[in-house]
Motif scaffolding. Structure first.
Motif, PDB file in Angstrom:
ATOM      1  N   THR A  20      38.021  54.537  66.229  1.00 36.92           N
ATOM      2  CA  THR A  20      38.812  54.247  65.025  1.00 36.92           C
ATOM      3  C   THR A  20      38.087  54.727  63.770  1.00 36.92           C
ATOM      4  O   THR A  20      38.703  55.286  62.861  1.00 36.92           O
ATOM      5  CB  THR A  20      39.087  52.733  64.915  1.00 36.92           C
ATOM      6  OG1 THR A  20      39.503  52.254  66.182  1.00 36.92           O
ATOM      7  CG2 THR A  20      40.191  52.452  63.908  1.00 36.92           C
ATOM      8  N   LYS A  34      45.674  56.843  67.161  1.00 35.44           N
ATOM      9  CA  LYS A  34      44.342  57.327  66.807  1.00 35.44           C
ATOM     10  C   LYS A  34      43.563  57.926  67.978  1.00 35.44           C
ATOM     11  O   LYS A  34      42.902  58.945  67.815  1.00 35.44           O
ATOM     12  CB  LYS A  34      43.528  56.197  66.183  1.00 35.44           C
ATOM     13  CG  LYS A  34      43.311  55.054  67.152  1.00 35.44           C
ATOM     14  CD  LYS A  34      42.452  53.952  66.557  1.00 35.44           C
ATOM     15  CE  LYS A  34      42.523  52.677  67.339  1.00 35.44           C
ATOM     16  NZ  LYS A  34      42.199  52.732  68.764  1.00 35.44           N
ATOM     17  N   ARG A  62      46.816  44.938  59.534  1.00 37.13           N
ATOM     18  CA  ARG A  62      47.556  44.624  60.746  1.00 37.13           C
ATOM     19  C   ARG A  62      48.688  43.619  60.501  1.00 37.13           C
ATOM     20  O   ARG A  62      49.788  43.769  60.987  1.00 37.13           O
ATOM     21  CB  ARG A  62      46.605  44.068  61.806  1.00 37.13           C
ATOM     22  CG  ARG A  62      47.299  43.848  63.110  1.00 37.13           C
ATOM     23  CD  ARG A  62      46.329  43.383  64.162  1.00 37.13           C
ATOM     24  NE  ARG A  62      46.996  43.421  65.449  1.00 37.13           N
ATOM     25  CZ  ARG A  62      46.427  43.118  66.578  1.00 37.13           C
ATOM     26  NH1 ARG A  62      45.167  42.764  66.608  1.00 37.13           N
ATOM     27  NH2 ARG A  62      47.095  43.160  67.696  1.00 37.13           N
ATOM     28  N   GLN A  76      51.299  42.593  77.000  1.00 36.64           N
ATOM     29  CA  GLN A  76      50.079  42.867  77.746  1.00 36.64           C
ATOM     30  C   GLN A  76      49.136  41.701  77.551  1.00 36.64           C
ATOM     31  O   GLN A  76      47.989  41.862  77.190  1.00 36.64           O
ATOM     32  CB  GLN A  76      49.455  44.158  77.232  1.00 36.64           C
ATOM     33  CG  GLN A  76      50.432  45.309  77.350  1.00 36.64           C
ATOM     34  CD  GLN A  76      49.758  46.636  77.153  1.00 36.64           C
ATOM     35  OE1 GLN A  76      48.937  46.782  76.261  1.00 36.64           O
ATOM     36  NE2 GLN A  76      50.079  47.601  77.978  1.00 36.64           N
ATOM     37  N   TYR A  88      58.698  52.421  66.089  1.00 39.38           N
ATOM     38  CA  TYR A  88      57.350  52.581  66.637  1.00 39.38           C
ATOM     39  C   TYR A  88      57.090  54.030  67.048  1.00 39.38           C
ATOM     40  O   TYR A  88      56.432  54.774  66.339  1.00 39.38           O
ATOM     41  CB  TYR A  88      57.130  51.620  67.806  1.00 39.38           C
ATOM     42  CG  TYR A  88      55.809  51.765  68.503  1.00 39.38           C
ATOM     43  CD1 TYR A  88      54.615  51.630  67.810  1.00 39.38           C
ATOM     44  CD2 TYR A  88      55.749  52.055  69.875  1.00 39.38           C
ATOM     45  CE1 TYR A  88      53.403  51.777  68.455  1.00 39.38           C
ATOM     46  CE2 TYR A  88      54.533  52.204  70.522  1.00 39.38           C
ATOM     47  CZ  TYR A  88      53.361  52.067  69.815  1.00 39.38           C
ATOM     48  OH  TYR A  88      52.164  52.209  70.466  1.00 39.38           O
ATOM     49  N   SER A 113      42.533  47.024  61.810  1.00 40.56           N
ATOM     50  CA  SER A 113      42.280  46.614  63.186  1.00 40.56           C
ATOM     51  C   SER A 113      41.952  47.833  64.032  1.00 40.56           C
ATOM     52  O   SER A 113      42.563  48.893  63.876  1.00 40.56           O
ATOM     53  CB  SER A 113      43.543  45.927  63.722  1.00 40.56           C
ATOM     54  OG  SER A 113      43.469  45.848  65.118  1.00 40.56           O
ATOM     55  N   VAL A 114      40.986  47.716  64.948  1.00 35.01           N
ATOM     56  CA  VAL A 114      40.665  48.870  65.784  1.00 35.01           C
ATOM     57  C   VAL A 114      41.478  48.875  67.071  1.00 35.01           C
ATOM     58  O   VAL A 114      41.451  49.828  67.840  1.00 35.01           O
ATOM     59  CB  VAL A 114      39.144  48.964  66.141  1.00 35.01           C
ATOM     60  CG1 VAL A 114      38.286  48.816  64.903  1.00 35.01           C
ATOM     61  CG2 VAL A 114      38.750  47.946  67.182  1.00 35.01           C
ATOM     62  N   VAL A 115      42.219  47.807  67.318  1.00 37.41           N
ATOM     63  CA  VAL A 115      43.023  47.705  68.534  1.00 37.41           C
ATOM     64  C   VAL A 115      44.347  48.409  68.306  1.00 37.41           C
ATOM     65  O   VAL A 115      45.000  48.194  67.300  1.00 37.41           O
ATOM     66  CB  VAL A 115      43.281  46.218  68.858  1.00 37.41           C
ATOM     67  CG1 VAL A 115      44.230  46.068  70.020  1.00 37.41           C
ATOM     68  CG2 VAL A 115      41.967  45.517  69.132  1.00 37.41           C
ATOM     69  N   SER A 116      44.738  49.246  69.253  1.00 37.47           N
ATOM     70  CA  SER A 116      46.025  49.914  69.058  1.00 37.47           C
ATOM     71  C   SER A 116      47.111  49.119  69.777  1.00 37.47           C
ATOM     72  O   SER A 116      46.858  48.391  70.714  1.00 37.47           O
ATOM     73  CB  SER A 116      45.984  51.348  69.545  1.00 37.47           C
ATOM     74  OG  SER A 116      45.258  51.449  70.729  1.00 37.47           O
ATOM     75  N   GLY A 117      48.312  49.276  69.309  1.00 38.43           N
ATOM     76  CA  GLY A 117      49.390  48.412  69.780  1.00 38.43           C
ATOM     77  C   GLY A 117      50.360  49.052  70.756  1.00 38.43           C
ATOM     78  O   GLY A 117      51.413  49.513  70.383  1.00 38.43           O
ATOM     79  N   GLY A 118      50.026  49.097  72.033  1.00 39.63           N
ATOM     80  CA  GLY A 118      50.981  49.578  73.024  1.00 39.63           C
ATOM     81  C   GLY A 118      50.501  50.867  73.645  1.00 39.63           C
ATOM     82  O   GLY A 118      51.229  51.767  73.860  1.00 39.63           O
ATOM     83  N   TYR A 149      49.032  51.276  60.711  1.00 36.94           N
ATOM     84  CA  TYR A 149      49.067  50.431  61.901  1.00 36.94           C
ATOM     85  C   TYR A 149      50.511  50.189  62.344  1.00 36.94           C
ATOM     86  O   TYR A 149      51.367  49.845  61.541  1.00 36.94           O
ATOM     87  CB  TYR A 149      48.396  49.082  61.624  1.00 36.94           C
ATOM     88  CG  TYR A 149      48.376  48.204  62.853  1.00 36.94           C
ATOM     89  CD1 TYR A 149      47.408  48.391  63.831  1.00 36.94           C
ATOM     90  CD2 TYR A 149      49.358  47.246  63.063  1.00 36.94           C
ATOM     91  CE1 TYR A 149      47.404  47.633  64.977  1.00 36.94           C
ATOM     92  CE2 TYR A 149      49.368  46.485  64.221  1.00 36.94           C
ATOM     93  CZ  TYR A 149      48.382  46.678  65.166  1.00 36.94           C
ATOM     94  OH  TYR A 149      48.398  45.933  66.311  1.00 36.94           O
ATOM     95  N   SER A 150      50.755  50.381  63.631  1.00 35.90           N
ATOM     96  CA  SER A 150      52.077  50.013  64.143  1.00 35.90           C
ATOM     97  C   SER A 150      51.916  49.509  65.564  1.00 35.90           C
ATOM     98  O   SER A 150      50.929  49.797  66.236  1.00 35.90           O
ATOM     99  CB  SER A 150      53.032  51.197  64.086  1.00 35.90           C
ATOM    100  OG  SER A 150      52.569  52.239  64.886  1.00 35.90           O
ATOM    101  N   GLU A 151      52.881  48.739  65.982  1.00 31.18           N
ATOM    102  CA  GLU A 151      52.745  48.037  67.255  1.00 31.18           C
ATOM    103  C   GLU A 151      54.072  48.132  67.991  1.00 31.18           C
ATOM    104  O   GLU A 151      55.132  48.002  67.391  1.00 31.18           O
ATOM    105  CB  GLU A 151      52.447  46.577  66.936  1.00 31.18           C
ATOM    106  CG  GLU A 151      51.786  45.815  68.043  1.00 31.18           C
ATOM    107  CD  GLU A 151      51.374  44.430  67.550  1.00 31.18           C
ATOM    108  OE1 GLU A 151      50.179  44.132  67.600  1.00 31.18           O
ATOM    109  OE2 GLU A 151      52.254  43.672  67.102  1.00 31.18           O
ATOM    110  N   CYS A 152      54.020  48.347  69.306  1.00 26.15           N
ATOM    111  CA  CYS A 152      55.258  48.402  70.078  1.00 26.15           C
ATOM    112  C   CYS A 152      55.894  47.005  70.077  1.00 26.15           C
ATOM    113  O   CYS A 152      55.234  46.019  70.379  1.00 26.15           O
ATOM    114  CB  CYS A 152      54.971  48.836  71.502  1.00 26.15           C
ATOM    115  SG  CYS A 152      56.450  48.800  72.529  1.00 26.15           S
ATOM    116  N   GLU A 194      35.931  51.558  71.169  1.00 24.97           N
ATOM    117  CA  GLU A 194      37.154  51.657  70.375  1.00 24.97           C
ATOM    118  C   GLU A 194      36.868  51.650  68.864  1.00 24.97           C
ATOM    119  O   GLU A 194      37.508  52.349  68.099  1.00 24.97           O
ATOM    120  CB  GLU A 194      38.074  50.477  70.736  1.00 24.97           C
ATOM    121  CG  GLU A 194      39.431  50.553  70.095  1.00 24.97           C
ATOM    122  CD  GLU A 194      40.493  49.840  70.911  1.00 24.97           C
ATOM    123  OE1 GLU A 194      40.214  48.732  71.403  1.00 24.97           O
ATOM    124  OE2 GLU A 194      41.595  50.393  71.040  1.00 24.97           O
TER     125      GLU A 194
END
Ligand code: SF4
Ligand SMILES: [Zn+2]
Ligand SMILES: [Zn+2]
Lengths: 63, 310
Positions: free
Chosen positions: B213, B57, A7, B233, B90, A58-63, B225-228, B209
């Motif tokens: 995963t 995922k 992450r 939030q 993203y 990480s199991v949390v997704s981003g967005g 892994y990618s993040e906006c 979750e």
């Protein structure tokens, strides 16, 4: 052993004899990560040794 | 402790304490999702199920499971819808993951973009209008999915929401006194049966979750892994941390929240179905709305006006 955190894209050198201990040292909650040892998904009770390559996802997704 | 059934190395610890191996875990996961689908009648004979995919995922997991189920059962159809917000670095990446998966599995993927709908990608909208990304998505993604599903003839719209997402939403609505929003949650949604509103289904409703995963990792569905970059939030993140902290100390907390919520849900649905009265349809887009011009059309007009002035 070498530990890669996907992450945050960091690599760390950490000593731990099992996954549970490793997560404690990294202050990570087991519900929020997967631990991959030498390309295999393992549980918290898995024993670790110096030569293992660990990746933490990480199991949390981003967005 | 090796897997009880096959004495091989375990990959995960389930809430029951069981530690299945890879094959047993995959079987358990698919069986439990199948049970959710059956017990809550998420998919019925002759359904045309649109699956909302982002390339992440959760969405690839539900796409893969429903696609395989439709091949086996042969009495319902699936296809995919992707909303491309236009977020470089993203969504362009996760979109490729979704496209590749659909191509490989011969699934029809329909892409709709903010650029076509609003005249600009989200990156540009944020820069030029100052409206926050999550505000735009909060209104646009939902309605674009519903309109797309309706136009494509879908009878259901499936999303990849998991147990953690739902437990967070239930708790957040409690803490903010939003019970009317809570009445719209559940494994199958839609307070009123309205032809314009495609019923939403959440087949991963009872899957934590972490398990989703793990499944996506083991089935090679998990991308990088990618993040906006606009993720804002913080309230949800606080609730997520709180729940995960509780779960660690008191295992079973998330399940308990969902189980008690499921008990009061029928009563909530009844209450708000009576109170909400007649549902109008927006004269511009035909979407269900409680006012006259819907929120979506108001936002679209506002964005277009600001973009024209910039
Ligand atoms: S984090 Fe916000 S801006 Fe980014 S995709 Fe999600 S809702 Fe949209
Ligand atoms: Zn097994
Ligand atoms: Zn409208």
């Amino acid at each position: 052993m070498k530990v890669y955190l996907e992450r945050t894209n960091e690599s760390k050198e950490i000593k731990a004899s099992n996954v549970s201990e490793l997560l404690k040292k990294l202050s990570l909650n087991p519900a929020t990560v997967l631990v991959i040892k030498n390309n295999t998904l393992v549980t918290e009770t898995e024993k670790l040794n110096e030569k293992d390559e660990i990746k933490i996802i990480s199991v949390v997704s981003g967005g | 402790m090796p897997c009880k059934r096959c004495k091989t190395s375990p990959v995960i610890t389930l809430q029951s304490g069981n530690q299945p191996c890879k094959n047993c875990f995959i079987k358990y996961f698919e069986k439990k999702v199948g049970k959710t689908i059956r017990e809550h009648k998420l998919v019925e004979k002759n359904d045309k199920v649109a699956i909302a995919v982002s390339g992440g995922k959760d969405s690839l997991t539900i796409l893969s499971i429903l696609h395989n189920l439709s091949l086996r059962k042969k009495d319902f159809e699936v296809f995919a819808i992707l909303i491309d917000e236009g977020i470089s670095g993203y969504r362009d990446k996760t979109r490729i993951d979704a496209e590749e998966f659909c191509k490989k599995n011969d699934i029809k993927l329909n892409v709709f973009s903010y650029k076509d709908e609003l005249g600009a990608p989200l990156d540009e909208i944020i820069k030029k209008t100052g409206i926050s990304g999550c505000t735009v998505c909060g209104i646009m993604r939902r309605s674009m999915l519903n309109i797309a599903a309706r136009k494509l003839g879908a009878t259901k719209l499936a999303t990849g929401h998991n147990l953690d997402d739902e437990a967070q939403s239930v708790l957040m609505n409690y803490m903010r006194n939003n019970m009317e929003v809570t009445a719209r949650l559940g494994p199958i949604t839609g307070i009123k049966r309205d032809k314009q509103f495609i019923r939403r289904i959440k087949p991963l409703y009872f899957m934590p979750e972490k398990e989703v995963t793990a499944y996506s990792f083991l089935k090679e569905l998990l991308g990088k892994y990618s993040e906006c970059p606009y993720a804002d939030q913080s309230y949800r993140n606080d609730v997520r941390d709180l729940l995960n902290g509780f779960e660690q100390k008191h295992p079973g907390t998330k399940y308990a929240i969902i189980a008690s919520f499921m008990e009061i849900l029928p009563t909530l649905k009844e209450k708000y179905a009576q109170e909400s009265g007649k549902i109008n349809h927006c004269p511009k887009c035909e979407e269900p709305t409680s006012g006259i011009i819907c929120k979506r059309c108001q936002l679209v007009a506002q964005i277009k006006e600001k973009l024209a002035k910039s």
